[in-house]
Design a protein around this motif. Structure first.
Motif, mmCIF file in Angstrom:
data_model
loop_
_atom_site.group_PDB
_atom_site.id
_atom_site.type_symbol
_atom_site.label_atom_id
_atom_site.label_comp_id
_atom_site.label_asym_id
_atom_site.label_seq_id
_atom_site.Cartn_x
_atom_site.Cartn_y
_atom_site.Cartn_z
ATOM 1 N N GLU A 91 49.959 -9.292 63.804
ATOM 2 C CA GLU A 91 49.726 -10.262 62.776
ATOM 3 C C GLU A 91 49.808 -9.753 61.227
ATOM 4 O O GLU A 91 49.733 -10.699 60.267
ATOM 5 N N MET A 92 50.235 -8.670 61.046
ATOM 6 C CA MET A 92 50.218 -7.864 59.452
ATOM 7 C C MET A 92 51.465 -8.230 59.116
ATOM 8 O O MET A 92 52.499 -8.253 59.878
ATOM 9 N N SER A 93 51.630 -8.325 57.879
ATOM 10 C CA SER A 93 53.052 -8.162 57.174
ATOM 11 C C SER A 93 53.582 -6.979 57.226
ATOM 12 O O SER A 93 52.781 -5.867 57.419
ATOM 13 N N PRO A 94 54.799 -6.901 57.168
ATOM 14 C CA PRO A 94 55.383 -5.356 57.038
ATOM 15 C C PRO A 94 54.849 -4.381 56.066
ATOM 16 O O PRO A 94 54.622 -3.284 56.327
ATOM 17 N N GLU A 95 54.418 -4.979 54.874
ATOM 18 C CA GLU A 95 53.812 -4.288 53.761
ATOM 19 C C GLU A 95 52.542 -3.796 54.403
ATOM 20 O O GLU A 95 52.119 -2.428 54.110
ATOM 21 N N ALA A 99 51.018 0.044 54.810
ATOM 22 C CA ALA A 99 49.840 0.557 54.171
ATOM 23 C C ALA A 99 48.805 1.047 54.969
ATOM 24 O O ALA A 99 48.240 2.117 54.667
ATOM 25 N N LYS A 100 48.664 0.329 56.167
ATOM 26 C CA LYS A 100 47.894 0.742 57.310
ATOM 27 C C LYS A 100 48.413 2.150 57.951
ATOM 28 O O LYS A 100 47.670 3.146 58.062
ATOM 29 N N ALA A 101 49.603 2.309 57.929
ATOM 30 C CA ALA A 101 50.118 3.529 58.392
ATOM 31 C C ALA A 101 49.745 4.777 57.655
ATOM 32 O O ALA A 101 49.527 5.745 58.047
ATOM 33 N N GLU A 102 50.036 4.364 56.408
ATOM 34 C CA GLU A 102 49.863 5.441 55.467
ATOM 35 C C GLU A 102 48.359 5.731 55.267
ATOM 36 O O GLU A 102 48.059 7.086 55.014
ATOM 37 N N HIS A 103 47.441 4.615 55.275
ATOM 38 C CA HIS A 103 45.928 5.166 55.240
ATOM 39 C C HIS A 103 45.650 6.163 56.577
ATOM 40 O O HIS A 103 45.063 6.995 56.290
ATOM 41 N N ASP A 104 45.970 5.329 57.621
ATOM 42 C CA ASP A 104 45.664 6.549 58.721
ATOM 43 C C ASP A 104 46.256 7.841 58.703
ATOM 44 O O ASP A 104 45.659 8.754 59.137
ATOM 45 N N ALA A 105 47.539 8.016 58.229
ATOM 46 C CA ALA A 105 48.123 9.091 58.283
ATOM 47 C C ALA A 105 47.389 10.193 57.111
ATOM 48 O O ALA A 105 47.185 11.243 57.437
ATOM 49 N N LEU A 106 47.157 9.520 55.801
ATOM 50 C CA LEU A 106 46.404 10.304 55.163
ATOM 51 C C LEU A 106 45.170 10.866 55.508
ATOM 52 O O LEU A 106 44.697 12.010 55.511
ATOM 53 N N ALA A 107 44.402 9.861 56.401
ATOM 54 C CA ALA A 107 42.892 10.371 56.997
ATOM 55 C C ALA A 107 43.169 11.499 57.920
ATOM 56 O O ALA A 107 42.467 12.424 57.811
ATOM 57 N N ALA A 108 44.132 11.592 58.814
ATOM 58 C CA ALA A 108 44.488 12.465 59.747
ATOM 59 C C ALA A 108 44.992 13.711 58.663
ATOM 60 O O ALA A 108 44.589 14.933 59.451
ATOM 61 N N ALA A 109 45.775 13.696 57.801
ATOM 62 C CA ALA A 109 46.036 14.655 57.167
ATOM 63 C C ALA A 109 44.844 15.638 56.321
ATOM 64 O O ALA A 109 44.646 16.606 56.536
ATOM 65 N N PHE A 110 44.029 14.652 55.996
ATOM 66 C CA PHE A 110 42.668 15.295 55.084
ATOM 67 C C PHE A 110 41.786 15.872 56.331
ATOM 68 O O PHE A 110 41.109 16.962 56.046
ATOM 69 N N ASN A 111 41.693 15.351 57.470
ATOM 70 C CA ASN A 111 40.928 15.893 58.405
ATOM 71 C C ASN A 111 41.499 17.224 59.292
ATOM 72 O O ASN A 111 40.755 18.019 59.502
ATOM 73 N N MET A 112 42.856 17.358 59.026
ATOM 74 C CA MET A 112 43.428 18.522 59.600
ATOM 75 C C MET A 112 43.155 19.566 58.571
ATOM 76 O O MET A 112 43.047 20.794 59.138
ATOM 77 N N ILE A 113 43.287 19.260 57.361
ATOM 78 C CA ILE A 113 42.930 20.406 56.296
ATOM 79 C C ILE A 113 41.245 21.019 56.653
ATOM 80 O O ILE A 113 41.264 22.158 56.490
#
Length: 348
Positions: A91-95, A99-113
């Protein structure tokens, strides 16, 4: 019949209807041989024959808690959760989806550190790409830029919030000092209490968003622990899980400057403890050098002529040590080498 079976629920959340024997109270207190076994068998037959072991387990869990569904029992069907998340994303717009994909990826990146720091490893932007956490709509370098922007912004906001808290506390303390000259001891104590309250109100929250009188917003990410080392590559680590000293040694190991690694380790050991550095300590992590590599690097240190303070000495048992004459004399290094390798074991 057990309470669990009486309140058993199907996988669809519908309660199994008790059999007639249970509704009427018949069979309670029955003695062996009076038909109770047959009645129990009939009740078991009323359960769904196609229930899987997993469904049976969930039914018993519900019966034990007295809940009428998984949510009431604090349990969630992973398939249902995944389906709900998928529905929301559709139901989300492409934008919004990006944005959700970026947020989830950033969370994963910081957790990985943090996870890698806990394992004694540094993290590079290439680690994120290799792990497949870069969103599909970004190339690795763009995602790395995004991650560093978030780190910089979060740490800057945290620093500003801390500064605002300190300034507010200082102002309140100065006010208390000014009032104490003309006021009673009770008034001064009240002002000091006011200073403590002002400092508490303006303290940064770290992870949770908050507002301040200075209109500074706390960062979305709590990233004060993320540190950056620049070399041939950019390395990141969490100071919550890795000391700055160990991060420096790991940095040297990653950079592959073996000569500088031996030199700095020998100087640090000589300065900090002070004592000479056991050569075989370079066989431990993060270096994992072999005896041959240690000897080759030592030869390179000598041949370079750039580190005249770095010397070697040995103990009577054959152990080799490196040290810096900037912090230890030759006699001190020799005596300490003998102590650490031989004499301390004799005195036990």
């Amino acid at each position: 019949m057990s309470d669990a079976n009486e309140a058993a629920w199907t996988a669809e959340g519908e309660k199994v209807t008790p059999n007639a024997a249970n509704e009427s109270g018949e069979g309670i207190g029955s003695q062996p041989g009076d038909g109770a076994a047959e009645e129990a068998g009939e009740v078991q037959e009323t359960l769904p024959a196609d229930r899987t072991p997993e469904e049976e387990f969930l039914a018993q869990m519900l019966a034990a808690t007295g809940a009428t569904n998984l949510q009431e029992a604090g349990l969630y069907d992973p398939a249902e959760v995944a389906a709900e998340e998928e529905r929301i994303e559709e139901e989300m717009s492409p934008e919004e989806r990006q944005a959700k994909a970026e947020h989830d990826a950033l969370a994963a990146a910081f957790n990985m550190i943090r996870e890698r720091s806990n394992e004694g490893k540094l993290t590079t932007p290439g680690t994120w790409a290799a792990a497949g956490i870069v969103p599909d709509h970004l190339i690795p370098v763009d995602f790395s830029d995004l991650a560093f922007d978030e780190i910089i912004a979060a740490q800057a906001a945290s620093a500003e919030a801390q500064k605002a808290a300190e300034e507010a506390a200082q102002a309140a303390a100065e006010k208390a000092d000014a009032m104490s000259a003309d006021s009673s001891a009770e008034d001064a104590a009240a002002s000091a209490h006011e200073a403590d309250e002002a400092a508490g109100e303006n303290a940064p929250s770290g992870a949770e968003p908050d507002s301040f009188d200075s209109e500074i917003e706390a960062p979305e990410w709590g990233l004060d622990d993320i540190k950056v080392l620049e070399g041939k590559q950019t390395y990141l680590y969490s100071s919550d899980y890795m000391t700055d000293t160990y991060a420096h040694w790991a940095f040297l190991a990653e950079e592959g400057d073996d000569v500088l690694t031996l030199v700095e380790n020998a100087r640090e050991e000589s300065r900090l403890y002070p004592r000479p550095m056991l050569a075989t300590s370079l066989s431990n992590k993060p270096y994992h050098w072999s005896a041959e590599q240690i000897e080759q690097v030592w030869q390179a240190v000598q041949e370079s002529g750039a580190y005249p303070d770095i010397k070697a000495c040995g103990a009577s048992n054959g152990d080799q040590y490196f040290y810096s004459t900037d912090y230890l004399s030759d006699a001190q290094a020799k005596a300490l080498a003998e102590w650490y390798s031989v004499e301390r074991y004799m005195s036990v």
